[in-house]
Design a protein around this motif. Structure first.
Motif, PDB file in Angstrom:
ATOM      1  N   THR A   1      30.277  58.984  57.826  1.00  0.00           N
ATOM      2  CA  THR A   1      30.521  58.226  57.118  1.00  0.00           C
ATOM      3  C   THR A   1      29.954  57.121  57.630  1.00  0.00           C
ATOM      4  O   THR A   1      30.211  56.209  57.666  1.00  0.00           O
ATOM      5  CB  THR A   1      31.713  57.869  56.564  1.00  0.00           C
ATOM      6  OG1 THR A   1      32.404  59.653  56.395  1.00  0.00           O
ATOM      7  CG2 THR A   1      32.510  57.209  55.307  1.00  0.00           C
TER       8      THR A   1
ATOM      9  N   GLY B   1      24.648  61.809  61.967  1.00  0.00           N
ATOM     10  CA  GLY B   1      25.733  61.771  62.029  1.00  0.00           C
ATOM     11  C   GLY B   1      26.053  64.132  62.340  1.00  0.00           C
ATOM     12  O   GLY B   1      26.740  63.950  63.253  1.00  0.00           O
TER      13      GLY B   1
ATOM     14  N   ASP C   1      31.016  61.787  62.970  1.00  0.00           N
ATOM     15  CA  ASP C   1      31.233  61.564  61.214  1.00  0.00           C
ATOM     16  C   ASP C   1      29.716  60.883  60.811  1.00  0.00           C
ATOM     17  O   ASP C   1      29.831  59.447  60.980  1.00  0.00           O
ATOM     18  CB  ASP C   1      32.582  60.578  61.111  1.00  0.00           C
ATOM     19  CG  ASP C   1      32.982  60.676  59.362  1.00  0.00           C
ATOM     20  OD1 ASP C   1      32.241  61.370  58.347  1.00  0.00           O
ATOM     21  OD2 ASP C   1      33.851  59.794  59.253  1.00  0.00           O
TER      22      ASP C   1
END
Length: 210
Positions: free
Chosen positions: A78, A70, A76
């Protein structure tokens, strides 16, 4: 006369699934990345290469991979592995051929250089986890990855078969030679129709293709 094969060993990404390249391209589009950016992060960027190699042998977590990749991509991190593999799908012809082989008593194993299984398990997510095979050999759990000969030996041990009794399919040519040195018959996967025909000819020679 065809030899009698009692085992089938299949790679996951790009064999049991649709092509990894197509999945990666779809991921780049979904994240608004310049074409080729994701692949360069994985195979050219030093930190990307290192964390992916470490993930495959259980020396880095999937969360670490998410964070490093990332960061390289500037997106992001996540749940990044889930997003990165979102467009990967089971390859129907190969899955069906494996199911047909298993139904006749041939032992079927999945042998994969791991994408990690926590917190996101891509194998389970794609419907290809332990109940689907007689053995699952993941590099993350074995501490060794293809093309090391050791992981092929682990696959044979898990199936309780000799190399000469097995067929192995992979889409990367460099992963085939170590299997061949153990007496395993190899098939270089290029297209699903060609691989399916080769599998049926090797494993089920008296049965017409579905």
């Amino acid at each position: 006369m065809n030899p009698t094969y009692r085992g089938l060993i299949l790679d996951f990404g790009g064999v049991l699934t649709t092509p990894m390249k197509l999945n990666g391209q779809a991921f780049e589009r979904s994240e608004g990345l310049t074409p080729g950016t994701y692949f360069r992060a994985l195979v050219e960027h030093p930190e990307g290469v290192q964390v992916y190699s470490a993930l495959e042998v259980g020396e880095a977590s999937q969360d670490e991979w998410n964070r490093v990749i990332g960061g390289i991509l500037g997106i992001d991190p996540t749940d990044l592995m889930r997003r990165a593999l979102a467009n990967l799908r089971p390859e129907p012809q190969i899955v069906t051929a494996a199911e047909r082989a298993r139904a006749t008593g041939i032992k079927v194993a999945m042998l994969s250089n791991s994408f990690g299984i926590e917190p996101y398990n891509p194998y389970e997510d794609k419907g290809m986890w332990r109940d689907s095979f007689d053995a699952v050999i993941l590099s993350e759990l074995e501490g060794v990855r293809k093309p090391s000969p050791l992981i092929y030996r682990r696959a044979l041990e898990a199936l309780e078969l000799e190399g000469s009794e097995c067929v192995f399919v992979d889409d990367h040519a460099e992963n085939l030679l170590p299997a061949e040195t153990l007496g395993i018959r190899t098939i270089h996967h290029t297209t699903s129709p060609a691989t399916t025909a080769a599998l049926l000819d090797s494993l089920l020679p008296d049965r017409a293709p579905a």
